[in-house]
Design a protein around this motif. Structure first.
Motif, PDB file in Angstrom:
ATOM      1  N   ASN A 130       0.837  -1.202   0.000  1.00  0.00           N
ATOM      2  CA  ASN A 130       0.000   0.000   0.000  1.00  0.00           C
ATOM      3  C   ASN A 130       0.870   1.248   0.000  1.00  0.00           C
ATOM      4  OD1 ASN A 130      -2.835  -1.271   0.630  1.00  0.00           O
ATOM      5  ND2 ASN A 130      -1.396  -2.238   2.032  1.00  0.00           N
ATOM      6  N   PRO A 131       1.624   1.489  -1.062  1.00  0.00           N
ATOM      7  CA  PRO A 131       2.583   2.601  -1.052  1.00  0.00           C
ATOM      8  C   PRO A 131       1.941   3.977  -0.896  1.00  0.00           C
ATOM      9  CG  PRO A 131       2.407   1.653  -3.248  1.00  0.00           C
ATOM     10  CD  PRO A 131       1.645   0.755  -2.322  1.00  0.00           C
ATOM     11  N   GLN A 132       0.747   4.165  -1.432  1.00  0.00           N
ATOM     12  CA  GLN A 132       0.091   5.472  -1.313  1.00  0.00           C
ATOM     13  C   GLN A 132      -0.292   5.745   0.149  1.00  0.00           C
ATOM     14  OE1 GLN A 132      -0.225   7.853  -3.612  1.00  0.00           O
ATOM     15  NE2 GLN A 132      -1.177   9.202  -2.108  1.00  0.00           N
ATOM     16  N   GLU A 133      -0.877   4.757   0.805  1.00  0.00           N
ATOM     17  CA  GLU A 133      -1.231   4.925   2.218  1.00  0.00           C
ATOM     18  C   GLU A 133       0.019   5.149   3.063  1.00  0.00           C
ATOM     19  OE1 GLU A 133      -3.934   2.261   4.216  1.00  0.00           O
ATOM     20  OE2 GLU A 133      -5.085   1.993   2.377  1.00  0.00           O
ATOM     21  N   TYR A 134       1.064   4.411   2.754  1.00  0.00           N
ATOM     22  CA  TYR A 134       2.314   4.570   3.493  1.00  0.00           C
ATOM     23  C   TYR A 134       2.835   5.995   3.350  1.00  0.00           C
ATOM     24  CZ  TYR A 134       7.270   4.204   4.626  1.00  0.00           C
ATOM     25  OH  TYR A 134       8.528   4.430   5.138  1.00  0.00           O
ATOM     26  N   ALA A 135       2.828   6.521   2.128  1.00  0.00           N
ATOM     27  CA  ALA A 135       3.307   7.889   1.890  1.00  0.00           C
ATOM     28  C   ALA A 135       2.441   8.916   2.620  1.00  0.00           C
ATOM     29  CB  ALA A 135       3.317   8.182   0.392  1.00  0.00           C
ATOM     30  N   GLU A 136       1.136   8.715   2.601  1.00  0.00           N
ATOM     31  CA  GLU A 136       0.230   9.641   3.281  1.00  0.00           C
ATOM     32  C   GLU A 136       0.443   9.591   4.793  1.00  0.00           C
ATOM     33  OE1 GLU A 136      -3.553   8.257   1.830  1.00  0.00           O
ATOM     34  OE2 GLU A 136      -3.300   9.276  -0.104  1.00  0.00           O
ATOM     35  N   GLN A 196       3.672  11.241   5.761  1.00  0.00           N
ATOM     36  CA  GLN A 196       3.551  12.696   5.712  1.00  0.00           C
ATOM     37  C   GLN A 196       2.822  13.221   6.948  1.00  0.00           C
ATOM     38  OE1 GLN A 196       1.604  14.201   2.223  1.00  0.00           O
ATOM     39  NE2 GLN A 196       2.083  16.312   2.714  1.00  0.00           N
ATOM     40  N   LEU A 197       1.779  12.531   7.369  1.00  0.00           N
ATOM     41  CA  LEU A 197       1.051  12.951   8.569  1.00  0.00           C
ATOM     42  C   LEU A 197       1.951  12.937   9.804  1.00  0.00           C
ATOM     43  CD1 LEU A 197      -2.392  11.114   8.273  1.00  0.00           C
ATOM     44  CD2 LEU A 197      -1.994  13.574   8.194  1.00  0.00           C
ATOM     45  N   LEU A 198       2.803  11.934   9.903  1.00  0.00           N
ATOM     46  CA  LEU A 198       3.632  11.758  11.095  1.00  0.00           C
ATOM     47  C   LEU A 198       4.938  12.540  11.075  1.00  0.00           C
ATOM     48  CD1 LEU A 198       3.166   7.932  11.711  1.00  0.00           C
ATOM     49  CD2 LEU A 198       2.040   9.820  12.870  1.00  0.00           C
ATOM     50  N   SER A 199       5.351  13.013   9.929  1.00  0.00           N
ATOM     51  CA  SER A 199       6.649  13.668   9.829  1.00  0.00           C
ATOM     52  C   SER A 199       6.838  14.852  10.780  1.00  0.00           C
ATOM     53  CB  SER A 199       6.933  14.076   8.391  1.00  0.00           C
ATOM     54  OG  SER A 199       6.042  15.080   7.974  1.00  0.00           O
ATOM     55  N   PRO A 200       5.810  15.617  11.107  1.00  0.00           N
ATOM     56  CA  PRO A 200       6.020  16.726  12.056  1.00  0.00           C
ATOM     57  C   PRO A 200       6.527  16.258  13.422  1.00  0.00           C
ATOM     58  CG  PRO A 200       3.948  17.001  10.927  1.00  0.00           C
ATOM     59  CD  PRO A 200       4.467  15.645  10.549  1.00  0.00           C
TER      60      PRO A 200
END
Length: 131
Positions: free
Chosen positions: A92-98, A101-105
């Motif tokens: 699930n690469p799209q979910e992983y990327a999303e 991104q949510l967690l990066s902060p």
């Protein structure tokens, strides 16, 4: 597993996911400019963690397969959990990327402010899969 134990595990996983999401959002909010000094006050960090937590909770609630995978991984021994996370991210690469991104902060705030916003028991997963 008894119903009470399962409910306790779900609460623990939910709390950890919320903390993880909150930390990620904090990194995005706290870094509006590469040259600006980060706001590392307790209020700013708490607000970021809270914001990210809400975003992550909403995201995992709208992605039931991802939520199930996270709960499953949280109950597994570390090597098996790592493989579970890796398999899901690959499939699930799209979910992983999303999600990343949510967690990066959270990673940003931890680096810039020298604070621990990711629960220690999940730091390994954060480091391995979110960076």
């Amino acid at each position: 597993m008894k119903t009470a134990e399962l409910a306790g595990v779900r609460r623990t996983v939910g709390t950890c996911l919320s903390a993880l999401v909150g930390g990620l959002a904090l990194g995005v909010i706290a870094a509006p400019s590469a040259l600006a000094a980060p706001d590392c006050s307790k209020v700013a960090v708490d607000n970021t963690v809270s914001t990210v937590s809400g975003q992550v909770e909403s995201y995992v609630n709208s992605h039931p397969d991802g939520k199930k995978m996270l709960i499953t991984a949280s109950l597994q021994p570390r090597p098996q959990a790592e493989q579970t996370l890796r398999n899901y991210a690959t499939a699930n690469p799209q979910e992983y990327a999303e999600f990343k991104q949510l967690l990066s902060p959270l990673g940003t705030i931890q680096q810039q402010c020298g604070v621990q916003v990711v629960p220690p028991q999940y730091q390994w997963a954060f480091d391995a899969f979110i960076g």
